[in-house]
Each structure stands twice: as structure tokens, then as C-alpha cells.
Scaffold this motif. Sequence first.
Motif, PDB file in Angstrom:
ATOM      1  N   GLN A   7      33.258  52.660  47.216  1.00 39.77           N
ATOM      2  CA  GLN A   7      34.501  51.926  46.972  1.00 39.77           C
ATOM      3  C   GLN A   7      35.680  52.609  47.672  1.00 39.77           C
ATOM      4  O   GLN A   7      36.500  51.955  48.302  1.00 39.77           O
ATOM      5  CB  GLN A   7      34.801  51.858  45.465  1.00 39.77           C
ATOM      6  CG  GLN A   7      34.168  50.673  44.745  1.00 39.77           C
ATOM      7  CD  GLN A   7      34.535  49.335  45.347  1.00 39.77           C
ATOM      8  OE1 GLN A   7      33.718  48.747  46.055  1.00 39.77           O
ATOM      9  NE2 GLN A   7      35.741  48.856  45.117  1.00 39.77           N
TER      10      GLN A   7
ATOM     11  N   THR B   2      37.930  33.689  39.427  1.00 44.44           N
ATOM     12  CA  THR B   2      36.856  33.986  38.486  1.00 44.44           C
ATOM     13  C   THR B   2      37.184  35.210  37.656  1.00 44.44           C
ATOM     14  O   THR B   2      37.921  36.081  38.073  1.00 44.44           O
ATOM     15  CB  THR B   2      35.536  34.275  39.228  1.00 44.44           C
ATOM     16  OG1 THR B   2      35.776  35.336  40.135  1.00 44.44           O
ATOM     17  CG2 THR B   2      34.994  33.069  39.932  1.00 44.44           C
ATOM     18  N   SER B   4      34.731  37.874  36.008  1.00 44.03           N
ATOM     19  CA  SER B   4      33.323  38.194  35.844  1.00 44.03           C
ATOM     20  C   SER B   4      33.090  38.906  34.523  1.00 44.03           C
ATOM     21  O   SER B   4      33.968  39.584  33.997  1.00 44.03           O
ATOM     22  CB  SER B   4      32.844  39.042  37.029  1.00 44.03           C
ATOM     23  OG  SER B   4      33.713  40.111  37.217  1.00 44.03           O
ATOM     24  N   ARG B   9      36.263  41.873  34.980  1.00 41.67           N
ATOM     25  CA  ARG B   9      37.022  42.149  36.208  1.00 41.67           C
ATOM     26  C   ARG B   9      37.553  40.855  36.803  1.00 41.67           C
ATOM     27  O   ARG B   9      36.792  39.911  36.987  1.00 41.67           O
ATOM     28  CB  ARG B   9      36.111  42.862  37.212  1.00 41.67           C
ATOM     29  CG  ARG B   9      36.802  44.048  37.847  1.00 41.67           C
ATOM     30  CD  ARG B   9      35.881  44.757  38.786  1.00 41.67           C
ATOM     31  NE  ARG B   9      36.284  44.509  40.146  1.00 41.67           N
ATOM     32  CZ  ARG B   9      35.456  44.585  41.172  1.00 41.67           C
ATOM     33  NH1 ARG B   9      34.209  44.885  40.988  1.00 41.67           N
ATOM     34  NH2 ARG B   9      35.890  44.384  42.391  1.00 41.67           N
ATOM     35  N   SER B  11      38.939  38.511  39.647  1.00 38.39           N
ATOM     36  CA  SER B  11      38.942  38.423  41.119  1.00 38.39           C
ATOM     37  C   SER B  11      39.442  37.054  41.539  1.00 38.39           C
ATOM     38  O   SER B  11      39.270  36.068  40.824  1.00 38.39           O
ATOM     39  CB  SER B  11      37.549  38.685  41.674  1.00 38.39           C
ATOM     40  OG  SER B  11      36.712  37.608  41.356  1.00 38.39           O
ATOM     41  N   SER B  13      39.709  34.089  44.582  1.00 36.57           N
ATOM     42  CA  SER B  13      39.045  33.624  45.804  1.00 36.57           C
ATOM     43  C   SER B  13      40.007  33.763  46.981  1.00 36.57           C
ATOM     44  O   SER B  13      41.224  33.828  46.805  1.00 36.57           O
ATOM     45  CB  SER B  13      38.613  32.171  45.649  1.00 36.57           C
ATOM     46  OG  SER B  13      39.734  31.335  45.777  1.00 36.57           O
ATOM     47  N   GLU B  14      39.423  33.795  48.177  1.00 35.89           N
ATOM     48  CA  GLU B  14      40.240  33.955  49.386  1.00 35.89           C
ATOM     49  C   GLU B  14      41.284  32.842  49.512  1.00 35.89           C
ATOM     50  O   GLU B  14      42.417  33.079  49.926  1.00 35.89           O
ATOM     51  CB  GLU B  14      39.314  33.956  50.606  1.00 35.89           C
ATOM     52  CG  GLU B  14      40.016  34.310  51.894  1.00 35.89           C
ATOM     53  CD  GLU B  14      39.051  34.356  53.042  1.00 35.89           C
ATOM     54  OE1 GLU B  14      38.630  35.454  53.413  1.00 35.89           O
ATOM     55  OE2 GLU B  14      38.701  33.285  53.583  1.00 35.89           O
ATOM     56  N   LEU B  17      44.083  33.472  47.078  1.00 38.44           N
ATOM     57  CA  LEU B  17      44.810  34.658  47.541  1.00 38.44           C
ATOM     58  C   LEU B  17      45.746  34.284  48.698  1.00 38.44           C
ATOM     59  O   LEU B  17      46.927  34.651  48.710  1.00 38.44           O
ATOM     60  CB  LEU B  17      43.797  35.724  47.991  1.00 38.44           C
ATOM     61  CG  LEU B  17      44.353  37.097  48.333  1.00 38.44           C
ATOM     62  CD1 LEU B  17      45.002  37.734  47.121  1.00 38.44           C
ATOM     63  CD2 LEU B  17      43.238  38.023  48.854  1.00 38.44           C
TER      64      LEU B  17
END
Lengths: 358, 146
Positions: A7, B2, B4, B9, B11, B13-14, B17
Amino acid sequence: MTQQETQSTKWAGLLVGLALLIILVVLVAEADKWIADSFKAQGVSKNPLEYPLTAVVIGLIANAVLRVTGLYTFIRPAVRTELFLKIGLVLLGARISLGDLLAQGTGGLIQALIMVASVFLFTWWLAGRFKLPETLKAVMASAVSVCGVSAAIAAAGAVQARKEEVSYITTLVILTAIPLMVLMPWLANVMGLNPTVAGAWFGGNIDTTAAVVGAGTIYGPEAQQVAAVVKLAQNVMIGVVAFLLALYFAMVVNRGEGERPTPIMIWHRFPKFVLGFVVVSILASLDMFTPALVAEIDTANKWFFALAFVCIGLDFTLAELRKAGWKPTAVYMGATVFNTVLALIVATVIFGVLGLGA
Amino acid sequence: MTVSGGKQRFSLSEDWLATLIGLGIVAIIGFGLLGPGGQSKTTVVEPGTTQVVDLPAGDGWRVTADVDFAPDTTAFTSLTAGLVYQYGCQDGSLTTAEGVPDALTVEQPPRGMAQLWLSNTCDTAYSLTYKHDSILRWPLFGIFTR
């Protein structure tokens, strides 16, 4: 190497890569200015080698240097062609009024429907003649007919294609997009196409959105605008194509085995950045930006497009092509020629004869 | 977009973003989240009238008018918060003065703003435009617009 170390290396690569990309973009701007000044000194007022081409060439040189020095994998996390391009497209909305967007978008959607259906079916048929695997056929037909790399990834997810098939198609997309980005504006100029038809042609034909914007930029601001809107209209089809492919694979190829896709997949695959583009366009149409502000947003837009163009050069690799053999390459090239000719006819009729998007 | 499972966590999506970064840039430049943003204000002053205009204080204003004047030497290109700047028209030319006009009750400009007083004693109307670029015009950012 532990997961934490991996990472950390990834983050370091991202930061170093971004710094390198900024330096490369500055280099692009300096080279572009020098080229423009050189042409001016020769009495040529408009620089025929616009910055997208300069950026791709600088990206290709950096690509070679990074591979030779073994640094390519390290900075790879920063090479985000699609992300930079999508940000640039959201910003492009500031220059396109809602009226233009509706006019060009309507023409673009009609063109997209004709192009996506025709090119997809032709590629599917041609790939069948060459006996390519079903999954590769699906990924390739989506890439050629819709929007290059993004479509290939979406289709691969829908039909569960192998990772190598996506990498292979990605290479073909970039391999054909770079020459088309330069050749098509030149051909459009030779044929004397007006900027609207030329932009619609670029948008309807070139697979990757970055190269569409690049070709439009080389031809002029009006062509760039039409090319981007037409390509975005094509991009929004990806959800429908992915859904239909998943349905076909579930019902026909896998004969009802596995999970059946639902229409929500259309929304999941929908390119959401188009919404950002429309929002900015609406703000511009409400006169929320002064001309000075539009100029500033345009500068930011140029930065992100330049980053995307540099990344096209950095993304390029021939390794996957060697593995796949000549047959898929031949099918892809055949489909690209078909796409080029059909897009010219359709763009001329819709944007030239019928005058949509004018 | 999403979330997860397990460690929850987050996150993005592109696509989302890109949308957020793009809109963020437009907000920073367009709405001046890091400053007043770009400005363009044109005021038409009819003969015998006075107009009051509030503008964000700052340097680097570009001033244009459709009457005779020398913008480089005459115009107020640096505006200080709380101050009043006067423009007038006399014998077909633009005149300037700084400070509160005599015998006039002036409302203080809002916080962070300067005020323009535009009067006209000429026979015809004149227009005055104040323009200011947004704050991001620094050399590296502007490399494509040289």
C-alpha cells in the motif's frame, strides 16, 4: 512484501507519478508554445500540431524511458487516463450551453443508436467469421462500437471475460486511436468538412474518448465541443449494451446457468460523470459564469485533457498484442474501417444534411 | 459508490470521483470559494443620475468605459474595503475622485466590499465596466493561455 508495504509503495508511486505528470504537462505546454512560435515565424498563424499530439508523443517518450529505467510499474498508479479525461469533460460543460447540448446531444443520440447497433453487429459477425471466443467477441464489439476502454471493461464484467482479453483490447484501442486522432482531422480538412460534421465524425468513430477530444481539439474548438457531446451520447449507451450482453450470455451462451441480470445494471454501468457535465452546462446556461470565469475553467479543462493525452502515451504497450496473434487484430482493424466509413456517412446525414446540432 | 463489508471501507467509483473533482474545481473557480471569484460588472449611467455599485475589494481590476478617459492613469484599479470611489462625467470625459462625496449621505459598503459612485453631468449616458479574473491566475496554471 507485506500488504502494508505494498500500500505504501502504491501511494508513493501515485504521488511521484502525479508530480511527474505535472512536469510532463508543463513540458507539453512549453513544447507547444515553442512549436506555435516556430510556425508563426514561418508565417503560419495556426499551429497544425496541436497540443494533444505533442502530449501523446511526450507520453510515449516518457513511457519508453520509464520502462528502460524500470520505474514504469512504480509510477503506474498515477496513470489514470480515464479519470483525468472525465474531470476534463465535466469542466467542458462550462463552454456548452444547454441549448447546444440538447441540439448536439439529440443528434448525437440518434447517431449513437445507429452507430452502436451497426458497428456492434458488424464486429460480432466479423469476429464470428474468424472464430474468435464469445467473450472476446463481446469485449471487442463493445469497445469498437461504444467507447473503447470503458466499454471493454463494462462488457468484460457483464460476460465475465478473461483479464487478458481486456488488456488485449485496451492495447488495440490505443494503438488505433493515436493514429486516428491525427489522421482524421487531416482527412476532414482535405474533405473540407465543416466543424460540426467533422466533430460528429470523430465522436462517432474514434473508440477512446480521450482521442476523440484530441482530434476535435486539433480541428478547432467547435469540432472539439461537438465531438465530445457526440461521444458522451455514445458513452451513455454502455449501460444498455452491458445489460443486453449479460442477458444474452445468461440466456444463450451459458443456457440459463448462473444469475440473470436485472435492469438496475443499466444504472450501475451508466457513466455518472455525464451528470456532472450536464450540471456544469446548466450552470453555464443560467449565466452563472462570466466570460473570465469560463476562461479560467477552460484552463483547468486544458490541464486535465493534457494529463489524459500524456497518459495515452504512457498507457501504450505492445506486449499484449504479441500474445493474442493476428486474427483478433485483423477483426479489430476491419471493424475500425467499417466504423470510420459508416460514421462519416451518418455524421454527414445527421449533422450536415438534416442540420441537427447546428 | 460502494461501502465494502467488514471494515466498512468507503470507496468511490471513478465516475463519481471525476464528477466530484470537476464540480469542486468549478465551485472553487466559479463561486470563489477561495476568494471573490471572477467578476464583471457593467453599469450604465444616464445623464443627471447617480448609480451606486458595490464590488469586492482587491487589486488588479480592469476598467473600461465608453467615454473619453485614460484607464491606465485615471481608473481605480485597486479597491480598498470600506472606501468609496467616485466617477463622474464632465464635458464628455470621465472624472475621478476618492472618498465620500460632500453633502451626500452614504451607506457603508458591505464588509469586504468597496463602493463606486457613478454620476453623470454630461448630455449622454455612459457605461463603465469593472472586470476581475478569478484568483487562480498564477503562472503555472495559465501555461496554456499565454
